[in-house]
Design an enzyme around this catalytic site. Structure first.
Site, PDB file in Angstrom:
ATOM      1  N   TYR A  82       0.805  -1.221   0.000  1.00  0.00           N
ATOM      2  CA  TYR A  82       0.000   0.000   0.000  1.00  0.00           C
ATOM      3  C   TYR A  82       0.842   1.277   0.000  1.00  0.00           C
ATOM      4  CZ  TYR A  82      -3.611  -3.392   0.993  1.00  0.00           C
ATOM      5  OH  TYR A  82      -4.439  -4.472   0.906  1.00  0.00           O
ATOM      6  N   PRO A  87     -11.168   0.188  -2.820  1.00  0.00           N
ATOM      7  CA  PRO A  87     -12.429  -0.368  -3.326  1.00  0.00           C
ATOM      8  C   PRO A  87     -13.610   0.575  -3.102  1.00  0.00           C
ATOM      9  CG  PRO A  87     -11.295  -1.905  -1.842  1.00  0.00           C
ATOM     10  CD  PRO A  87     -10.654  -0.559  -1.669  1.00  0.00           C
ATOM     11  N   HIS A  89      -7.442   1.424   1.322  1.00  0.00           N
ATOM     12  CA  HIS A  89      -7.221   0.026   1.662  1.00  0.00           C
ATOM     13  C   HIS A  89      -6.141  -0.233   2.716  1.00  0.00           C
ATOM     14  CE1 HIS A  89      -7.821  -4.131   0.983  1.00  0.00           C
ATOM     15  NE2 HIS A  89      -8.071  -4.092  -0.306  1.00  0.00           N
ATOM     16  N   LYS A 118     -25.598 -19.342  -3.248  1.00  0.00           N
ATOM     17  CA  LYS A 118     -24.846 -20.388  -2.543  1.00  0.00           C
ATOM     18  C   LYS A 118     -25.642 -21.687  -2.464  1.00  0.00           C
ATOM     19  CE  LYS A 118     -24.087 -17.757   1.138  1.00  0.00           C
ATOM     20  NZ  LYS A 118     -23.636 -17.401   2.486  1.00  0.00           N
ATOM     21  N   SER A 166     -18.254 -26.286  -1.978  1.00  0.00           N
ATOM     22  CA  SER A 166     -18.043 -24.940  -1.450  1.00  0.00           C
ATOM     23  C   SER A 166     -18.504 -23.918  -2.495  1.00  0.00           C
ATOM     24  CB  SER A 166     -16.557 -24.751  -1.152  1.00  0.00           C
ATOM     25  OG  SER A 166     -16.199 -23.404  -1.335  1.00  0.00           O
ATOM     26  N   PRO A 167     -19.449 -23.026  -2.129  1.00  0.00           N
ATOM     27  CA  PRO A 167     -19.915 -22.033  -3.108  1.00  0.00           C
ATOM     28  C   PRO A 167     -18.782 -21.160  -3.643  1.00  0.00           C
ATOM     29  CG  PRO A 167     -21.376 -22.088  -1.206  1.00  0.00           C
ATOM     30  CD  PRO A 167     -20.213 -22.961  -0.869  1.00  0.00           C
ATOM     31  N   ASP A 168     -17.864 -20.771  -2.755  1.00  0.00           N
ATOM     32  CA  ASP A 168     -16.779 -19.908  -3.216  1.00  0.00           C
ATOM     33  C   ASP A 168     -15.926 -20.641  -4.251  1.00  0.00           C
ATOM     34  OD1 ASP A 168     -15.218 -17.364  -2.866  1.00  0.00           O
ATOM     35  OD2 ASP A 168     -13.656 -18.845  -2.502  1.00  0.00           O
ATOM     36  N   SER A 199      -8.349 -13.209  -2.627  1.00  0.00           N
ATOM     37  CA  SER A 199      -7.885 -12.885  -1.269  1.00  0.00           C
ATOM     38  C   SER A 199      -8.374 -13.926  -0.280  1.00  0.00           C
ATOM     39  CB  SER A 199      -8.394 -11.541  -0.768  1.00  0.00           C
ATOM     40  OG  SER A 199      -8.866 -10.753  -1.789  1.00  0.00           O
ATOM     41  N   SER A 203      -8.328 -14.592   3.912  1.00  0.00           N
ATOM     42  CA  SER A 203      -8.102 -13.881   5.162  1.00  0.00           C
ATOM     43  C   SER A 203      -7.064 -14.601   6.028  1.00  0.00           C
ATOM     44  CB  SER A 203      -9.424 -13.799   5.920  1.00  0.00           C
ATOM     45  OG  SER A 203      -9.199 -13.162   7.144  1.00  0.00           O
ATOM     46  N   THR A 214      -3.963 -10.656   4.569  1.00  0.00           N
ATOM     47  CA  THR A 214      -4.427 -11.623   3.564  1.00  0.00           C
ATOM     48  C   THR A 214      -3.260 -12.420   2.981  1.00  0.00           C
ATOM     49  OG1 THR A 214      -4.125 -10.013   1.806  1.00  0.00           O
ATOM     50  CG2 THR A 214      -6.351 -10.199   2.729  1.00  0.00           C
ATOM     51  N   SER A 233     -12.024 -11.324  -5.505  1.00  0.00           N
ATOM     52  CA  SER A 233     -12.236 -11.345  -4.071  1.00  0.00           C
ATOM     53  C   SER A 233     -13.704 -11.579  -3.763  1.00  0.00           C
ATOM     54  CB  SER A 233     -11.802  -9.994  -3.497  1.00  0.00           C
ATOM     55  OG  SER A 233     -11.835 -10.052  -2.109  1.00  0.00           O
ATOM     56  N   GLN A 234     -13.936 -12.413  -2.773  1.00  0.00           N
ATOM     57  CA  GLN A 234     -15.305 -12.549  -2.270  1.00  0.00           C
ATOM     58  C   GLN A 234     -15.455 -11.601  -1.084  1.00  0.00           C
ATOM     59  OE1 GLN A 234     -18.148 -15.347   0.421  1.00  0.00           O
ATOM     60  NE2 GLN A 234     -16.828 -16.509  -0.935  1.00  0.00           N
TER      61      GLN A 234
HETATM   62  N1  COA Z   1     -21.074 -28.481   1.300  1.00  0.00           N
HETATM   63  C1  COA Z   1     -22.074 -27.706   1.770  1.00  0.00           C
HETATM   64  N2  COA Z   1     -21.886 -26.427   2.190  1.00  0.00           N
HETATM   65  C2  COA Z   1     -20.639 -25.929   2.132  1.00  0.00           C
HETATM   66  C3  COA Z   1     -19.559 -26.678   1.642  1.00  0.00           C
HETATM   67  C4  COA Z   1     -19.819 -28.025   1.216  1.00  0.00           C
HETATM   68  N3  COA Z   1     -18.833 -28.805   0.739  1.00  0.00           N
HETATM   69  N4  COA Z   1     -18.446 -25.926   1.691  1.00  0.00           N
HETATM   70  C5  COA Z   1     -18.805 -24.724   2.206  1.00  0.00           C
HETATM   71  N5  COA Z   1     -20.137 -24.733   2.474  1.00  0.00           N
HETATM   72  C6  COA Z   1     -20.940 -23.660   3.077  1.00  0.00           C
HETATM   73  C7  COA Z   1     -20.235 -23.065   4.289  1.00  0.00           C
HETATM   74  O1  COA Z   1     -20.572 -23.777   5.458  1.00  0.00           O
HETATM   75  C8  COA Z   1     -20.796 -21.651   4.296  1.00  0.00           C
HETATM   76  O2  COA Z   1     -22.119 -21.711   4.826  1.00  0.00           O
HETATM   77  P1  COA Z   1     -22.929 -20.396   5.348  1.00  0.00           P
HETATM   78  O3  COA Z   1     -23.425 -19.697   4.136  1.00  0.00           O
HETATM   79  O4  COA Z   1     -24.012 -20.971   6.132  1.00  0.00           O
HETATM   80  O5  COA Z   1     -21.966 -19.615   6.175  1.00  0.00           O
HETATM   81  C9  COA Z   1     -20.926 -21.325   2.839  1.00  0.00           C
HETATM   82  O6  COA Z   1     -21.021 -22.573   2.168  1.00  0.00           O
HETATM   83  C10 COA Z   1     -19.786 -20.513   2.282  1.00  0.00           C
HETATM   84  O7  COA Z   1     -18.584 -21.251   2.283  1.00  0.00           O
HETATM   85  P2  COA Z   1     -17.518 -21.093   1.104  1.00  0.00           P
HETATM   86  O8  COA Z   1     -18.201 -20.678  -0.131  1.00  0.00           O
HETATM   87  O9  COA Z   1     -16.685 -22.322   1.039  1.00  0.00           O
HETATM   88  O10 COA Z   1     -16.653 -19.848   1.481  1.00  0.00           O
HETATM   89  P3  COA Z   1     -16.113 -19.302   2.856  1.00  0.00           P
HETATM   90  O11 COA Z   1     -17.197 -18.609   3.584  1.00  0.00           O
HETATM   91  O12 COA Z   1     -15.336 -20.337   3.567  1.00  0.00           O
HETATM   92  O13 COA Z   1     -15.114 -18.169   2.307  1.00  0.00           O
HETATM   93  C11 COA Z   1     -13.072 -17.229   1.567  1.00  0.00           C
HETATM   94  C12 COA Z   1     -13.953 -18.472   1.571  1.00  0.00           C
HETATM   95  C13 COA Z   1     -11.785 -17.525   0.849  1.00  0.00           C
HETATM   96  C14 COA Z   1     -13.787 -16.106   0.840  1.00  0.00           C
HETATM   97  C15 COA Z   1     -12.804 -16.818   3.043  1.00  0.00           C
HETATM   98  O14 COA Z   1     -12.104 -17.835   3.684  1.00  0.00           O
HETATM   99  C16 COA Z   1     -11.956 -15.600   3.178  1.00  0.00           C
HETATM  100  O15 COA Z   1     -10.753 -15.693   3.363  1.00  0.00           O
HETATM  101  N6  COA Z   1     -12.569 -14.394   3.098  1.00  0.00           N
HETATM  102  C17 COA Z   1     -11.881 -13.136   3.219  1.00  0.00           C
HETATM  103  C18 COA Z   1     -11.670 -12.547   1.899  1.00  0.00           C
HETATM  104  C19 COA Z   1     -11.262 -11.110   2.002  1.00  0.00           C
HETATM  105  O16 COA Z   1     -10.559 -10.707   2.898  1.00  0.00           O
HETATM  106  N7  COA Z   1     -11.750 -10.337   1.043  1.00  0.00           N
HETATM  107  C20 COA Z   1     -11.592  -8.926   1.044  1.00  0.00           C
HETATM  108  C21 COA Z   1     -10.427  -8.441   0.315  1.00  0.00           C
HETATM  109  S1  COA Z   1     -10.518  -6.677   0.225  1.00  0.00           S
END
Ligand code: COA
Length: 635
Positions: free
Chosen positions: A116, A129, A352, A428, A437-439, A463, A465, A474, A563-564
């Protein structure tokens, strides 16, 4: 979002994905719990330094889908030399481990500097952002002022939790997270420097600020938001004060001094020295820097509707629309700026350096909920002092700097292509129902979309966390993996059966999730490699050959910077691409839809935000079709 970090809004969701205060729901406690924050922080683990050999192996694996075979064989040799017994890698690793043993977090200070404060492109578009909220239901000045007053009151309500140390601790995967970033976003500001910037935080000063800055028609005001006895002004009182500000700043021909903050940082650093030579200017700048946050009151920003409206609102939040728009109605160095247009447009721009998106979004969620609460009958507004104007003396030299800033801001505004879309077919819910995993599902869809457009895989940043660790920021999830490459190459191959494609998709999604686990657990490769490089500089050693290798440059040239940023409110964050020929993609997966903000630069002929957004939509739909039409085999 930066080179290193690289970097529709509809109703309300019932729950949220990332560490929102679900378990600790008490919204505000008036009672101070002194020491709670420090006790919590002390209980967090320190960021580990991953083993050298592990990072070297994972680095080679991460390169496989994105570099050519000859490049990779050179890199293998360089990495081998780097990590050999008694070699430079081991020496640097020892240095890093030593640093880790004597600091709270071996990475965080370096990270803020390198990612930064030493990053010299404008913070606008390139680093800060924006966040677009659903369009509010007012369409005139009175409605704008009323809403903005509630928004200020909501932000002060959140601040009470910070001040009282009653902010609910967030969790990720059942583990408590570092809460430090919450203490950095209010009353702080970036200060431009000639070679590098700095950040000041006045929240912990003996006399913490009691005012916010309001900017209207390019004119800045100091608005005291607390009474003498320390209670915040009521919504009615804030309304009266904002009306006074708007009345006092009706003329629109003021010099937009704020546009200076959109400049290249070296240029702004020089202009800043010149600006604050004048005592009046210095005092005004200092009042802005010290303020709790900035509120930008814009006029009508968009006549459009639907997707066009959302995209233009994103631009409004990201850079303000250029010098003929509202780019001068900002102080982009300010950590937190709320932006409210007269037409119901509403959102945030944030600088940021002090924080990532999630704490900002948590604050926004709270503010939005607050603004929706029915209003309690307020005490009479009474007589309050007139908010103080923050005047600027604009010399010929400053005027020249402003004109140059206008030109470069307009070039940047014209260059940015931003597309905000709502993927309304599912959210999701579908990946979850298929136990994915939705992400990871979304990231693999992005890989598929990119491959379909360019017939190649690219270095991709997501990203992750590191807030499970004290002062964690991150690391990078490298979404382009061997597994994702195998899947995207097979998907449109008519010689492949659906069963095989589905198996490859499941493997790709699992590989992504497993990289995510590794990253949030502090075992990813990017920050470790950066740490080794910076350690070499610290020890005054020559830059090791692995960092001069073309593969390393390719690995850091993020064509996709993603990023999510999940939230309770149905909003979306947005940011610019981190390379001239890349895309910035931010998304907020809600339960039954996904908000996307995709950006690219018009000056690059190969990229097109709208077309990538459409390709992502197709990829998500095609992946769902494959899931639903193919029986799953046991992997
Ligand atoms: N089966 C069913 N459900 C599942 C699953 C599976 N195999 N895997 C995950 N899920 C569910 C989770 O339990 C969660 O449920 P919820 O909606 O009830 O909370 C949901 O799906 C979301 O999980 P997932 O999509 O795997 O993502 P996550 O929440 O673990 O996030 C990251 C992943 C990478 C985004 C997160 O770990 C992170 O680091 N976020 C920070 C990012 C950041 O800093 N961004 C800003 C930059 S400026």
């Amino acid at each position: 979002m930066l080179t290193f970090c690289s970097r529709s809004v509809v109703g309300m969701a019932k729950k949220c994905a990332f560490g929102r205060p679900r378990h600790l729901v008490k919204p505000v406690s008036a009672t101070r719990v002194a020491g709670r924050y420090l006790t919590h922080q002390k209980g967090l683990p320190s960021l580990p330094v991953p083993p050298l050999q592990q990072t070297c192996e994972r680095y080679i694996t991460a390169l496989e889908p994105i570099v050519e075979a000859e490049e990779l064989s050179l890199t293998r040799r360089l990495v081998q030399d780097f990590q050999e017994a008694g070699g430079v890698g081991e020496r640097l690793q020892r240095g890093l481990e030593k640093r880790a043993s004597r600091t709270e977090n071996w990475l965080s200070q370096w990270w803020v500097q390198v990612a930064y404060l030493e990053y010299r492109l404008p913070v606008v578009v390139h680093s800060s952002p924006g966040l677009v909220l659903p369009r509010m239901d007012f369409r005139d000045k009175d409605g704008q002022i009323r809403f903005a007053s509630k928004l200020i009151a909501g932000a002060l309500d959140f601040k009470t939790m910070i001040d009282n140390e009653t902010l609910p601790v967030e969790y990720l995967g059942g583990k408590p997270l570092c809460m430090n970033q919450y203490y950095e976003v209010l009353s702080s500001c970036r200060i431009p420097g000639l070679k590098r910037d700095s950040v000041v935080n006045h929240a912990k000063s003996p006399r913490p600020p009691r005012h916010i800055t309001v900017v209207h028609n390019f004119q800045f005001f100091q608005l005291d938001v607390y009474q003498r006895d320390g209670t915040p002004l009521t919504v009615d009182q804030l309304c009266v004060q904002l009306e006074k500000i708007c009345r006092a700043s009706q003329e629109t021909n003021s010099e937009p001094v704020g546009i200076l903050t959109t400049q290249h940082r070296d240029v702004w650093g020089k202009a800043y020295v010149n600006l604050i030579k004048d005592k009046t200017n210095k005092d005004s700048v200092s009042a802005i820097q010290r303020s709790i946050f900035t509120l930008c009151l814009d006029g009508v920003t968009s006549e459009a509707a639907g997707e066009l409206y959302r995209s233009s609102a994103a631009v409004q939040m990201l850079h303000g629309g250029g010098s003929r728009g509202y780019s001068g109605n900002r102080w982009f160095d300010k950590t937190l700026q709320f932006i409210v247009g007269e037409d119901g447009t509403c959102g945030v721009n944030y600088e940021h350096a002090p924080a990532e998106g999630p704490p900002i979004v948590a604050l926004i969620d709270h503010v939005v909920e607050f603004t929706r609460k029915p209003e309690a009958p307020g005490a009479p507004a009474g007589s309050l002092p007139v908010p103080q104007r923050l005047p600027f003396n604009v010399t010929a030299e400053i005027k020249q700097d402003i004109e140059e800033a206008k030109l470069s801001m307009n070039r940047l505004a014209q260059d940015l292509d931003m597309r905000v879309t709502v993927f309304g077919h599912f959210g999701k819910n579908v990946p979850k129902a298929h136990k994915m995993s939705p992400d990871a599902f979304i990231q693999i869809a992005l890989q598929l979309a990119y491959y379909r457009k360019y017939r190649r895989c690219c270095a991709t940043y997501e990203s992750a966390s590191l807030r499970m660790f004290r002062l964690g920021r991150t690391d990078t999830i490298r979404s382009a993996s061997n597994a994702s490459a195998a899947f995207v190459k097979a998907f449109d191959d008519p010689s492949k059966q659906n069963q095989e494609k589905l198996d490859l998709m499941e493997k790709a999604v699992k590989a992504h999730r497993s990289y995510t686990n590794m990253a949030v657990g502090g075992q990813a490769i990017d920050r470790h490699l950066l740490g080794l490089k910076l350690q070499a500089a610290e020890e005054k050693l020559p830059v090791p050959a692995i960092f001069k290798d073309p593969s390393y440059s390719k690995a850091l040239h993020y064509h996709l910077s993603t990023s999510q940023v999940p939230s309770k409110t149905d909003c979306v964050m947005c940011f610019g691409p981190v390379v001239p020929d890349g895309y910035g993609v931010c998304y907020n997966p809600m339960e039954d839809h996904i908000n996307f903000a995709v950006s690219s630069f018009n000056s690059c002929r190969e990229t097109d935000a709208g077309s990538l957004a459409a390709a992502v939509e197709d990829a998500l739909l095609d992946m769902r079709r494959l899931l639903e039409q193919t029986p799953r085999s046991k992997l």
